[in-house]
Design a protein around this motif. Structure first.
Motif, PDB file in Angstrom:
ATOM      1  N   LYS A 158       0.742  -1.242  -0.046  1.00  0.00           N
ATOM      2  CA  LYS A 158       0.020   0.115  -0.118  1.00  0.00           C
ATOM      3  C   LYS A 158       1.082   1.317   0.093  1.00  0.00           C
ATOM      4  O   LYS A 158       0.560   2.563  -0.314  1.00  0.00           O
ATOM      5  N   CYS A 159       2.233   1.240   0.341  1.00  0.00           N
ATOM      6  CA  CYS A 159       3.038   2.189   0.497  1.00  0.00           C
ATOM      7  C   CYS A 159       4.502   1.659   0.247  1.00  0.00           C
ATOM      8  O   CYS A 159       4.707   0.365   0.447  1.00  0.00           O
ATOM      9  N   GLU A 160       5.374   2.606  -0.149  1.00  0.00           N
ATOM     10  CA  GLU A 160       6.793   2.105  -0.274  1.00  0.00           C
ATOM     11  C   GLU A 160       7.712   2.827   0.957  1.00  0.00           C
ATOM     12  O   GLU A 160       7.363   3.915   1.267  1.00  0.00           O
ATOM     13  N   VAL A 161       8.352   1.760   1.386  1.00  0.00           N
ATOM     14  CA  VAL A 161       9.366   2.325   2.646  1.00  0.00           C
ATOM     15  C   VAL A 161      10.801   2.292   2.137  1.00  0.00           C
ATOM     16  O   VAL A 161      11.212   1.357   1.720  1.00  0.00           O
ATOM     17  N   ARG A 162      11.358   3.444   2.497  1.00  0.00           N
ATOM     18  CA  ARG A 162      12.993   3.631   1.948  1.00  0.00           C
ATOM     19  C   ARG A 162      13.507   3.805   3.314  1.00  0.00           C
ATOM     20  O   ARG A 162      13.134   4.646   4.041  1.00  0.00           O
ATOM     21  N   ASN A 163      14.618   3.211   3.322  1.00  0.00           N
ATOM     22  CA  ASN A 163      15.473   3.418   4.767  1.00  0.00           C
ATOM     23  C   ASN A 163      16.700   4.275   4.154  1.00  0.00           C
ATOM     24  O   ASN A 163      17.499   3.767   3.338  1.00  0.00           O
ATOM     25  N   TYR A 164      16.734   5.473   4.615  1.00  0.00           N
ATOM     26  CA  TYR A 164      18.027   6.519   4.396  1.00  0.00           C
ATOM     27  C   TYR A 164      19.146   6.425   5.581  1.00  0.00           C
ATOM     28  O   TYR A 164      19.880   7.069   5.485  1.00  0.00           O
ATOM     29  N   GLY A 165      18.895   5.484   6.467  1.00  0.00           N
ATOM     30  CA  GLY A 165      19.652   5.472   7.845  1.00  0.00           C
ATOM     31  C   GLY A 165      20.941   4.966   7.164  1.00  0.00           C
ATOM     32  O   GLY A 165      21.078   3.946   6.755  1.00  0.00           O
ATOM     33  N   VAL A 166      22.034   5.771   7.732  1.00  0.00           N
ATOM     34  CA  VAL A 166      23.467   5.364   7.539  1.00  0.00           C
ATOM     35  C   VAL A 166      23.980   5.282   8.812  1.00  0.00           C
ATOM     36  O   VAL A 166      24.216   6.112   9.562  1.00  0.00           O
ATOM     37  N   ARG A 167      24.934   4.290   9.190  1.00  0.00           N
ATOM     38  CA  ARG A 167      25.681   4.344  10.475  1.00  0.00           C
ATOM     39  C   ARG A 167      26.702   5.692  10.520  1.00  0.00           C
ATOM     40  O   ARG A 167      27.215   6.118   9.418  1.00  0.00           O
ATOM     41  N   SER A 168      26.710   6.278  11.683  1.00  0.00           N
ATOM     42  CA  SER A 168      27.313   7.443  12.092  1.00  0.00           C
ATOM     43  C   SER A 168      26.768   8.626  11.322  1.00  0.00           C
ATOM     44  O   SER A 168      27.455   9.764  11.636  1.00  0.00           O
ATOM     45  N   TYR A 169      25.558   8.561  10.725  1.00  0.00           N
ATOM     46  CA  TYR A 169      25.160   9.790  10.282  1.00  0.00           C
ATOM     47  C   TYR A 169      24.540  10.571  11.295  1.00  0.00           C
ATOM     48  O   TYR A 169      24.143  10.044  12.745  1.00  0.00           O
ATOM     49  N   SER A 170      24.339  11.774  11.312  1.00  0.00           N
ATOM     50  CA  SER A 170      23.569  12.586  12.467  1.00  0.00           C
ATOM     51  C   SER A 170      22.863  13.805  11.914  1.00  0.00           C
ATOM     52  O   SER A 170      22.842  13.880  10.895  1.00  0.00           O
ATOM     53  N   PRO A 171      22.340  14.520  12.691  1.00  0.00           N
ATOM     54  CA  PRO A 171      21.263  15.422  12.090  1.00  0.00           C
ATOM     55  C   PRO A 171      22.102  16.635  10.977  1.00  0.00           C
ATOM     56  O   PRO A 171      21.555  17.092  10.323  1.00  0.00           O
ATOM     57  N   ALA A 172      23.360  16.679  11.338  1.00  0.00           N
ATOM     58  CA  ALA A 172      24.041  17.637  10.331  1.00  0.00           C
ATOM     59  C   ALA A 172      23.831  17.130   8.852  1.00  0.00           C
ATOM     60  O   ALA A 172      23.772  17.846   7.960  1.00  0.00           O
TER      61      ALA A 172
END
Length: 213
Positions: free
Chosen positions: A16-30
């Motif tokens: 019903k929807c597409e799920v994408r993961n943009y999470g990367v190790r050691s990433y932070s708000p910057a």
């Protein structure tokens, strides 16, 4: 991957929807702010979930030292480490990576000397003060996401020490999850508290890695 939360969400969506993961190790708000502007916004998602962790505060300070900033002081690019031949070869050597990890642990211990440390499985849990620049970066990210028409939801990894610690260090202050929850309420930023689900979850298998943060 099948047991990861992104895969679970995708399966439960049942197409019903597409799920994408943009999470990367050691990433932070910057980096999230740059990532949203350069990579994610063009996809026009309807919902964006951002997960914070205690080490994000220190990571932001480090990333901003090498960042390109706009007139408002917000990052437009984050410069990575040197890509020269020697650096590339050292990254392939286990002993070099081990020595660097040991150096980082020593630097962290020296910076926190004399402070009570929440430790589980030999791994220390960071509980930094939540303030600018990290708070300003999340505030701007929330603004950009909602301005695009998407819903923004903030989350934080619950305290491992509260759930798995041995109690030798009194927990007399707010943990990182609680700090972000209170801040988000004051900023009128939607926050999804994960702690109740962690508390209610079965203790086997454990929800955290013992030997990794």
């Amino acid at each position: 991957y099948d047991d990861a939360f992104v895969s679970i969400l995708a399966k439960r969506a049942q197409g019903k929807c597409e799920v994408r993961n943009y999470g990367v190790r050691s990433y932070s708000p910057a980096i999230y702010l740059v990532q949203w502007t350069r990579e994610v916004a063009a996809w026009h998602p309807t919902d964006v979930f951002v997960l914070l962790f205690g080490n994000d505060v220190a990571d932001d300070l480090g990333y901003l030292q090498s960042a390109d900033l706009d007139p408002q002081g917000l990052p437009t690019a984050i410069h990575g480490p040197s890509g020269d031949w020697l650096t590339a070869q050292l990254r392939k050597l286990y002993i070099a990576r081990y020595l660097r990890a040991t150096e980082q642990k020593w630097e962290w211990s020296r910076a926190h000397e004399g402070q009570p440390i929440w430790t589980v499985g030999g791994q220390a849990e960071e509980n930094p003060t939540w303030a600018d620049p990290s708070a300003a970066l999340v505030r701007e990210l929330h603004h950009r996401v909602t301005s695009s028409g998407a819903a923004f939801t903030l989350m934080t990894v619950p305290s491992r020490y509260r759930l798995m610690g041995d109690g030798t260090v009194p927990v007399g202050e707010l943990d990182f999850h609680q700090k972000i929850e209170g801040w988000a309420a004051g900023e009128h930023i939607p926050f999804l508290p994960l702690e109740p689900a962690f508390v209610a979850a079965p203790k086997t298998p454990e929800l955290y890695f013992r030997q990794d943060i």
